[in-house]
Scaffold this motif. Structure first.
Motif, PDB file in Angstrom:
ATOM      1  N   GLU A  22       0.859  -1.184   0.000  1.00  0.00           N
ATOM      2  CA  GLU A  22       0.000   0.000   0.000  1.00  0.00           C
ATOM      3  C   GLU A  22       0.891   1.228   0.000  1.00  0.00           C
ATOM      4  OE1 GLU A  22      -3.373  -0.324   0.170  1.00  0.00           O
ATOM      5  OE2 GLU A  22      -3.311  -2.489   0.457  1.00  0.00           O
ATOM      6  N   ALA A  23       0.572   2.199  -0.844  1.00  0.00           N
ATOM      7  CA  ALA A  23       1.357   3.429  -0.856  1.00  0.00           C
ATOM      8  C   ALA A  23       0.548   4.547  -1.501  1.00  0.00           C
ATOM      9  CB  ALA A  23       2.668   3.230  -1.611  1.00  0.00           C
ATOM     10  N   GLY A  24       0.955   5.753  -1.164  1.00  0.00           N
ATOM     11  CA  GLY A  24       0.370   6.929  -1.771  1.00  0.00           C
ATOM     12  C   GLY A  24       1.393   7.613  -2.647  1.00  0.00           C
ATOM     13  N   HIS A  25       0.899   8.428  -3.536  1.00  0.00           N
ATOM     14  CA  HIS A  25       1.803   9.242  -4.351  1.00  0.00           C
ATOM     15  C   HIS A  25       0.999  10.355  -5.001  1.00  0.00           C
ATOM     16  CE1 HIS A  25       1.269   7.316  -8.622  1.00  0.00           C
ATOM     17  NE2 HIS A  25       0.160   7.224  -7.946  1.00  0.00           N
ATOM     18  N   ARG A  26       1.715  11.234  -5.604  1.00  0.00           N
ATOM     19  CA  ARG A  26       1.139  12.253  -6.467  1.00  0.00           C
ATOM     20  C   ARG A  26       2.137  12.432  -7.591  1.00  0.00           C
ATOM     21  NH1 ARG A  26       3.883  16.927  -5.279  1.00  0.00           N
ATOM     22  NH2 ARG A  26       4.873  16.940  -3.242  1.00  0.00           N
ATOM     23  N   LEU A  27       1.677  12.938  -8.671  1.00  0.00           N
ATOM     24  CA  LEU A  27       2.556  13.148  -9.813  1.00  0.00           C
ATOM     25  C   LEU A  27       2.607  14.648 -10.087  1.00  0.00           C
ATOM     26  CD1 LEU A  27       1.338  10.158 -12.004  1.00  0.00           C
ATOM     27  CD2 LEU A  27       3.328  10.264 -10.487  1.00  0.00           C
ATOM     28  N   GLY A  41      -3.828   7.213  -3.280  1.00  0.00           N
ATOM     29  CA  GLY A  41      -3.146   5.970  -2.944  1.00  0.00           C
ATOM     30  C   GLY A  41      -3.622   4.790  -3.765  1.00  0.00           C
ATOM     31  N   HIS A  42      -2.824   3.727  -3.680  1.00  0.00           N
ATOM     32  CA  HIS A  42      -3.125   2.487  -4.400  1.00  0.00           C
ATOM     33  C   HIS A  42      -2.740   1.293  -3.542  1.00  0.00           C
ATOM     34  CE1 HIS A  42      -3.594   4.647  -8.212  1.00  0.00           C
ATOM     35  NE2 HIS A  42      -2.436   5.249  -7.965  1.00  0.00           N
ATOM     36  N   THR A  43      -3.391   0.186  -3.811  1.00  0.00           N
ATOM     37  CA  THR A  43      -2.884  -1.104  -3.389  1.00  0.00           C
ATOM     38  C   THR A  43      -2.113  -1.620  -4.593  1.00  0.00           C
ATOM     39  OG1 THR A  43      -4.750  -1.525  -1.936  1.00  0.00           O
ATOM     40  CG2 THR A  43      -3.480  -3.445  -2.638  1.00  0.00           C
ATOM     41  N   TYR A  44      -0.802  -1.431  -4.566  1.00  0.00           N
ATOM     42  CA  TYR A  44       0.037  -1.827  -5.684  1.00  0.00           C
ATOM     43  C   TYR A  44       0.194  -3.347  -5.706  1.00  0.00           C
ATOM     44  CZ  TYR A  44       1.567   2.964  -6.520  1.00  0.00           C
ATOM     45  OH  TYR A  44       1.626   4.301  -6.822  1.00  0.00           O
ATOM     46  N   GLU A  45       0.137  -3.907  -6.893  1.00  0.00           N
ATOM     47  CA  GLU A  45       0.422  -5.328  -7.097  1.00  0.00           C
ATOM     48  C   GLU A  45       1.644  -5.390  -8.009  1.00  0.00           C
ATOM     49  OE1 GLU A  45      -2.857  -8.304  -7.853  1.00  0.00           O
ATOM     50  OE2 GLU A  45      -1.828  -8.300  -9.800  1.00  0.00           O
ATOM     51  N   VAL A  46       2.662  -6.083  -7.555  1.00  0.00           N
ATOM     52  CA  VAL A  46       3.912  -6.186  -8.308  1.00  0.00           C
ATOM     53  C   VAL A  46       4.137  -7.645  -8.656  1.00  0.00           C
ATOM     54  CG1 VAL A  46       6.406  -5.821  -8.253  1.00  0.00           C
ATOM     55  CG2 VAL A  46       4.888  -4.210  -7.077  1.00  0.00           C
ATOM     56  N   ARG A  72      10.583  -8.216   1.499  1.00  0.00           N
ATOM     57  CA  ARG A  72      11.072  -7.395   2.608  1.00  0.00           C
ATOM     58  C   ARG A  72      11.359  -5.964   2.144  1.00  0.00           C
ATOM     59  NH1 ARG A  72      13.503 -12.144   4.120  1.00  0.00           N
ATOM     60  NH2 ARG A  72      15.517 -11.606   3.186  1.00  0.00           N
ATOM     61  N   TYR A  73      11.949  -5.824   0.966  1.00  0.00           N
ATOM     62  CA  TYR A  73      12.209  -4.489   0.430  1.00  0.00           C
ATOM     63  C   TYR A  73      10.906  -3.716   0.253  1.00  0.00           C
ATOM     64  CZ  TYR A  73      13.370  -0.741  -2.774  1.00  0.00           C
ATOM     65  OH  TYR A  73      13.499   0.496  -3.360  1.00  0.00           O
ATOM     66  N   LEU A  74       9.915  -4.344  -0.357  1.00  0.00           N
ATOM     67  CA  LEU A  74       8.628  -3.671  -0.537  1.00  0.00           C
ATOM     68  C   LEU A  74       8.050  -3.259   0.808  1.00  0.00           C
ATOM     69  CD1 LEU A  74       6.950  -5.921  -3.268  1.00  0.00           C
ATOM     70  CD2 LEU A  74       8.129  -3.732  -3.603  1.00  0.00           C
ATOM     71  N   ASN A  75       8.100  -4.172   1.790  1.00  0.00           N
ATOM     72  CA  ASN A  75       7.508  -3.906   3.107  1.00  0.00           C
ATOM     73  C   ASN A  75       8.235  -2.800   3.856  1.00  0.00           C
ATOM     74  OD1 ASN A  75       5.587  -5.869   2.717  1.00  0.00           O
ATOM     75  ND2 ASN A  75       6.603  -7.392   3.987  1.00  0.00           N
ATOM     76  N   GLY A 102      15.569  -3.114 -11.351  1.00  0.00           N
ATOM     77  CA  GLY A 102      16.963  -2.856 -11.009  1.00  0.00           C
ATOM     78  C   GLY A 102      17.311  -3.325  -9.615  1.00  0.00           C
ATOM     79  N   TRP A 103      16.414  -3.069  -8.657  1.00  0.00           N
ATOM     80  CA  TRP A 103      16.671  -3.503  -7.278  1.00  0.00           C
ATOM     81  C   TRP A 103      16.744  -5.032  -7.217  1.00  0.00           C
ATOM     82  CZ3 TRP A 103      15.213  -6.586  -3.387  1.00  0.00           C
ATOM     83  CH2 TRP A 103      15.764  -6.327  -2.137  1.00  0.00           C
ATOM     84  N   PHE A 104      15.826  -5.701  -7.903  1.00  0.00           N
ATOM     85  CA  PHE A 104      15.788  -7.160  -7.902  1.00  0.00           C
ATOM     86  C   PHE A 104      17.071  -7.734  -8.503  1.00  0.00           C
ATOM     87  CE2 PHE A 104      14.795 -11.363  -9.369  1.00  0.00           C
ATOM     88  CZ  PHE A 104      13.962 -11.877  -8.392  1.00  0.00           C
TER      89      PHE A 104
END
Length: 136
Positions: A22-27, A41-46, A72-75, A102-104
């Protein structure tokens, strides 16, 4: 013809695993009248998509448990954050997918058998962006 005597085709094996946060953002790069320029905000699915030309014992591209560092990184870094405050780029789904790829590749891929093919980031049930890793 018995299935055990049928010739097996050559090819690659592909797996995927879905994570969410779960995260928020603005553009802020959008015009002020655009709804995404405002905080939301969104419930992001990756989805992480991996491939391998051969399987590791007992028949895996990669053990799904070996993907735990990514979760763990996402969390710890993205979950319940304002993405525009914790990332150094405009947090569109496209750019987020590339960042996560890139992180992965840097942090998970060296320790697993499978190789990353793509990362898909879904903001809603109907919209997603995918970053495909270039093969060298």
């Amino acid at each position: 013809m018995k299935s055990s005597t049928a010739p097996l085709p050559s090819g690659r094996f592909t797996i995927g695993k879905v994570f969410d946060f779960e995260a928020g953002h603005r553009l802020p790069g959008l015009p002020p009248e655009h709804k995404c320029s405002r905080q939301h905000g969104h419930t992001y699915e990756v989805e992480i998509i991996l491939t391998a030309p051969a399987l590791q014992e007992p028949g895996f591209v990669t053990d799904f448990g070996d993907l735990a560092p990514f979760k763990r990184y996402l969390n710890t870094e993205l979950d319940h954050q304002n993405l525009h405050e914790v990332l150094d780029f405009e947090p569109t789904s496209e750019l987020l997918a590339r960042h996560l790829a890139g992180w992965f590749i840097q942090n998970v891929q060296p320790g697993i058998a499978g190789r990353l093919v793509a990362v898909r980031v879904r903001e809603t049930r109907r919209s997603w962006a995918r970053f495909d890793v270039a093969t060298t």
